[in-house]
Design an enzyme around this catalytic site. Structure first.
Site, PDB file in Angstrom:
ATOM      1  N   SER A 226       0.813  -1.025   0.071  1.00 45.64           N
ATOM      2  CA  SER A 226      -0.057   0.029   0.003  1.00 45.64           C
ATOM      3  C   SER A 226       0.931   1.459   0.094  1.00 45.64           C
ATOM      4  O   SER A 226       2.199   1.303   0.343  1.00 45.64           O
ATOM      5  CB  SER A 226      -0.937  -0.083   1.171  1.00 45.64           C
ATOM      6  OG  SER A 226      -0.173  -0.110   2.499  1.00 45.64           O
ATOM      7  N   CYS A 281      -3.581  -4.424  -8.032  1.00 45.07           N
ATOM      8  CA  CYS A 281      -3.274  -2.976  -8.098  1.00 45.07           C
ATOM      9  C   CYS A 281      -3.639  -2.469  -9.325  1.00 45.07           C
ATOM     10  O   CYS A 281      -3.385  -1.248  -9.347  1.00 45.07           O
ATOM     11  CB  CYS A 281      -1.751  -3.033  -7.689  1.00 45.07           C
ATOM     12  SG  CYS A 281      -0.800  -3.812  -8.908  1.00 45.07           S
ATOM     13  N   GLU A 380      -8.060   4.368  -2.078  1.00 45.42           N
ATOM     14  CA  GLU A 380      -8.228   3.165  -2.932  1.00 45.42           C
ATOM     15  C   GLU A 380      -9.112   2.032  -2.228  1.00 45.42           C
ATOM     16  O   GLU A 380      -8.955   1.612  -0.878  1.00 45.42           O
ATOM     17  CB  GLU A 380      -6.769   2.606  -2.787  1.00 45.42           C
ATOM     18  CG  GLU A 380      -6.724   1.357  -3.527  1.00 45.42           C
ATOM     19  CD  GLU A 380      -4.997   0.607  -3.229  1.00 45.42           C
ATOM     20  OE1 GLU A 380      -4.437   0.470  -2.455  1.00 45.42           O
ATOM     21  OE2 GLU A 380      -4.658   0.006  -4.382  1.00 45.42           O
TER      22      GLU A 380
HETATM   23  P1  NAD Z   1       0.486  -3.637   2.879  1.00 45.11           P
HETATM   24  O1  NAD Z   1       1.236  -2.394   2.763  1.00 45.11           O
HETATM   25  O2  NAD Z   1      -0.580  -3.764   4.134  1.00 45.11           O
HETATM   26  O3  NAD Z   1       1.582  -4.822   3.099  1.00 45.11           O
HETATM   27  C1  NAD Z   1       2.708  -4.778   2.316  1.00 45.11           C
HETATM   28  C2  NAD Z   1       3.797  -5.404   3.109  1.00 45.11           C
HETATM   29  O4  NAD Z   1       4.356  -4.741   4.240  1.00 45.11           O
HETATM   30  C3  NAD Z   1       3.487  -7.105   3.716  1.00 45.11           C
HETATM   31  O5  NAD Z   1       4.611  -7.669   3.476  1.00 45.11           O
HETATM   32  C4  NAD Z   1       3.438  -6.467   5.233  1.00 45.11           C
HETATM   33  O6  NAD Z   1       3.602  -7.285   6.015  1.00 45.11           O
HETATM   34  C5  NAD Z   1       4.416  -5.327   5.227  1.00 45.11           C
HETATM   35  N1  NAD Z   1       3.729  -4.312   6.204  1.00 45.11           N
HETATM   36  C6  NAD Z   1       2.521  -4.020   6.588  1.00 45.11           C
HETATM   37  N2  NAD Z   1       2.467  -3.002   7.469  1.00 45.11           N
HETATM   38  C7  NAD Z   1       3.588  -2.661   7.769  1.00 45.11           C
HETATM   39  C8  NAD Z   1       4.260  -1.499   8.578  1.00 45.11           C
HETATM   40  N3  NAD Z   1       3.527  -0.817   9.278  1.00 45.11           N
HETATM   41  N4  NAD Z   1       5.545  -1.452   8.699  1.00 45.11           N
HETATM   42  C9  NAD Z   1       6.302  -2.070   7.810  1.00 45.11           C
HETATM   43  N5  NAD Z   1       5.974  -3.340   6.949  1.00 45.11           N
HETATM   44  C10 NAD Z   1       4.582  -3.432   6.853  1.00 45.11           C
HETATM   45  O7  NAD Z   1      -0.329  -4.185   1.642  1.00 45.11           O
HETATM   46  P2  NAD Z   1      -1.203  -5.354   1.255  1.00 45.11           P
HETATM   47  O8  NAD Z   1      -2.440  -4.976   1.997  1.00 45.11           O
HETATM   48  O9  NAD Z   1      -0.704  -6.729   1.558  1.00 45.11           O
HETATM   49  O10 NAD Z   1      -1.506  -5.470  -0.369  1.00 45.11           O
HETATM   50  C11 NAD Z   1      -2.376  -4.525  -0.925  1.00 45.11           C
HETATM   51  C12 NAD Z   1      -1.750  -3.112  -1.437  1.00 45.11           C
HETATM   52  O11 NAD Z   1      -0.703  -3.431  -2.212  1.00 45.11           O
HETATM   53  C13 NAD Z   1      -2.839  -2.514  -2.110  1.00 45.11           C
HETATM   54  O12 NAD Z   1      -2.668  -0.927  -1.516  1.00 45.11           O
HETATM   55  C14 NAD Z   1      -2.291  -2.708  -3.648  1.00 45.11           C
HETATM   56  O13 NAD Z   1      -2.471  -1.682  -4.489  1.00 45.11           O
HETATM   57  C15 NAD Z   1      -0.918  -2.651  -3.298  1.00 45.11           C
HETATM   58  N6  NAD Z   1      -0.252  -3.304  -4.531  1.00 45.11           N
HETATM   59  C16 NAD Z   1       0.476  -2.626  -5.351  1.00 45.11           C
HETATM   60  C17 NAD Z   1       1.013  -3.379  -6.463  1.00 45.11           C
HETATM   61  C18 NAD Z   1       1.935  -2.412  -7.350  1.00 45.11           C
HETATM   62  O14 NAD Z   1       2.482  -3.099  -8.085  1.00 45.11           O
HETATM   63  N7  NAD Z   1       1.867  -1.027  -7.306  1.00 45.11           N
HETATM   64  C19 NAD Z   1       0.984  -4.905  -6.632  1.00 45.11           C
HETATM   65  C20 NAD Z   1       0.240  -5.481  -5.826  1.00 45.11           C
HETATM   66  C21 NAD Z   1      -0.462  -4.618  -4.511  1.00 45.11           C
END
Ligand code: NAD
Length: 495
Positions: A226, A281, A380
């Site tokens: 995210s 995404c 989003e």
């Molecule tokens: P997220 O940001 O919650 O988590 C992603 C990763 O970050 C995970 O491995 C998680 O363990 C880690 N994380 C979560 N919170 C954290 C924190 N506070 N500090 C450090 N690390 C942390 O995302 P999600 O819910 O797993 O995935 C969905 C999101 O990913 C959506 O916003 C989507 O748009 C995005 N996404 C983007 C792409 C792209 O290519 N731009 C591709 C896939 C998903």
């Protein structure tokens, strides 16, 4: 219950941190497993293993690396059904979608199998009299990847093949929500013959991520997730002197011009908005209907929505599965209510569909007359909610995309080649589709958005991925006759 452990130096390592997270089947709501979260010491152990492995791995020949990548590719392909089944069991996506994810991941391994050609340096003979100059690209060292829940197999495969092809070692920290597919992929890398420590896996949460961002022996971090976390990872990692690429969230617009084939556009909007329950995404979240087509287009979309089959991902008749967690499902449902409160027309309300059991299902929703100040437009949503914004002109539609802070993908539907070409130039997004609603680039181009959808200088996989995982070294070389040598304190000039 299945326990998911780390995999460090080829060994299965259970955490001793005392911290863990539940893993559930989103189609039933049942907890099916548990994943242990790494302590700082466990991350340090993985980094030490990867650092030790790097010294040998960087010297392994291109021929050998290519063979191992081919073997890895073949093992992932041979086990595609098993990987897909794990995706369905923990993410919830339907079987066909899961197999598609694995297929796109395999494309990335196939690209990296061509490392011999892709990593060729450049050479200038006689750059100056008797002097040759050439550039080689060398690996960075220990690289880490932090990946999201929505593509637990494909996104790690955006990173691992290129990273190791370039001679780096790699530590994967996958999402804690659906850890068993990435774990299986790392097992396959070991089976393929990558030496212990070349590819390690640590499970965990913020503790693991923060240690990877802080550890002096981690050279580079690839992140997908995210936008708030991507921004944080970029800011923290670069402040610690690391190379970072951090891909964030999205709000993808699909502009439909009045001349478009409206059946084609409606098919595309429904597929791209509700596929994988909108948890992509590159999902289309906003349709911008230009001119006087909105009523007609909305009706064609609505008719198609009626026919969608929503159910467990392992049921072959299901076209859309559940959302990832109960909390996320409820959050997404909240946007339907907030849109209505702010004046949108709820054409189809997914909250009205009733499902048996405790799975995290939500019906598909369509909101018309959405405006850019509404919360459902600004955020989003990451769920099966499609907004339709009405726009008088092409210019207004393009301006809307430019004003949006995200910039992952944007699509146009039209039969006018000139308009499509203009859109290709105008759209403020890293990936553009022309009559293609989800323009995910092939493995030999690269993937990444603009603005709040990507922090860093390089996009991911393909040629840009190779650039990220290497640094250039320029060698200036001469083999002079010692008898012609003399002291010269002047700055060397080329002649
Ligand atoms: P997220 O940001 O919650 O988590 C992603 C990763 O970050 C995970 O491995 C998680 O363990 C880690 N994380 C979560 N919170 C954290 C924190 N506070 N500090 C450090 N690390 C942390 O995302 P999600 O819910 O797993 O995935 C969905 C999101 O990913 C959506 O916003 C989507 O748009 C995005 N996404 C983007 C792409 C792209 O290519 N731009 C591709 C896939 C998903």
């Amino acid at each position: 219950m299945q326990q998911t452990h780390h995999l460090i130096d080829g060994e299965d390592i259970a955490t001793t941190s005392g911290r863990s997270g539940p893993v559930s089947n989103p189609a039933t709501g049942d907890q099916t497993g548990e994943v242990g979260f790494a302590s700082v010491e466990e991350v340090d152990r993985a980094v030490a293993s990867s650092k030790a492995a790097f010294d040998e791995w960087r010297n392994v020949s291109i021929a050998r690396r290519t063979k191992l990548l081919h073997e890895f590719r073949n093992l992932v392909a041979a086990n595609a059904d098993e990987i897909a089944a794990r995706l369905t069991a923990e993410h919830g996506k339907v079987a066909d979608d899961a197999r598609g994810e694995v297929a796109r991941g395999i494309e990335n391994i196939e690209f990296s199998c061509g490392l011999a050609d892709a990593l060729k340096g450049t050479y200038n003979e006689q750059a100056s009299a008797g002097v040759d100059v050439y550039t080689v690209r060398q690996p960075l060292g220990v690289c880490a990847g932090i990946t999201p829940f929505n593509f637990p197999a494909m996104v790690p495969l955006w990173m691992i093949p290129n990273a190791v092809a370039c001679g780096n070692t790699f530590i994967l920290k996958p999402s804690e929500r659906d850890p068993s597919a990435p774990r299986f992929i790392i097992e396959l890398a070991q089976e393929a013959g990558f030496p212990p420590g070349v590819v390690n896996l640590v499970n965990g949460d913020k503790v693991a991520v923060d240690r990877l961002l802080d550890h002096p022996d981690v050279a580079a971090v690839s992140f997908v997730g995210s936008t708030p976390i991507a921004r944080y990872v970029y800011a923290t990692g670069t402040a610690n002197g690391k190379r970072i690429q951090a891909l964030g969230g999205a709000k993808n617009h699909m502009v439909v011009l009045p001349d478009a084939d409206l059946d084609l556009a409606a098919d595309a909007a429904v597929s791209a908005a509700y596929g994988s329950a909108g948890e992509r995404c590159m999902a289309i979240s906003v349709v911008v209907a230009v001119g006087d087509i909105a009523d007609d287009l909305v009706e064609r979309i609505r008719v198609r929505m009626d026919k969608l089959v929503i159910g467990p991902g392992d049921d072959p008749t299901s076209e859309m599965g559940p959302l990832i967690t109960r909390e996320h499902r409820d959050r997404v449902a909240g946007y339907i209510g907030s849109g209505a409160d702010e004046g949108a027309t709820v054409v189809v309300d997914g909250r009205e569909q009733v499902f048996d059991g405790d799975g995290y299902f939500l019906g598909v929703s369509l909101l018309d007359n959405v405006t850019t100040d509404m919360q459902v437009y600004r955020d989003e949503v990451f769920g099966p909610v499609l907004s339709v914004v009405r726009s008088d002109t092409y210019h207004e539609a393009v301006q809307m995309i430019s004003d949006n802070p995200y910039g992952n993908g944007a699509a146009i539907f039209t039969r006018d080649g000139g308009a499509a070409h203009q859109f290709q130039r105008d759209a403020e997004a890293g990936m553009v589709g022309i009559n293609v609603p989800i323009p995910v680039p092939v493995g030999y181009h690269s993937f990444g958005g603009w603005n709040d959808s990507l922090f860093g200088d390089t996009t991911m996989y393909g040629p840009e991925g190779l650039r990220f995982y290497t640094r250039p070294k320029v060698i200036t070389s001469r083999w002079p006759d010692p008898s012609t040598s003399s002291v010269d304190l002047g700055f060397p000039q080329n002649d």
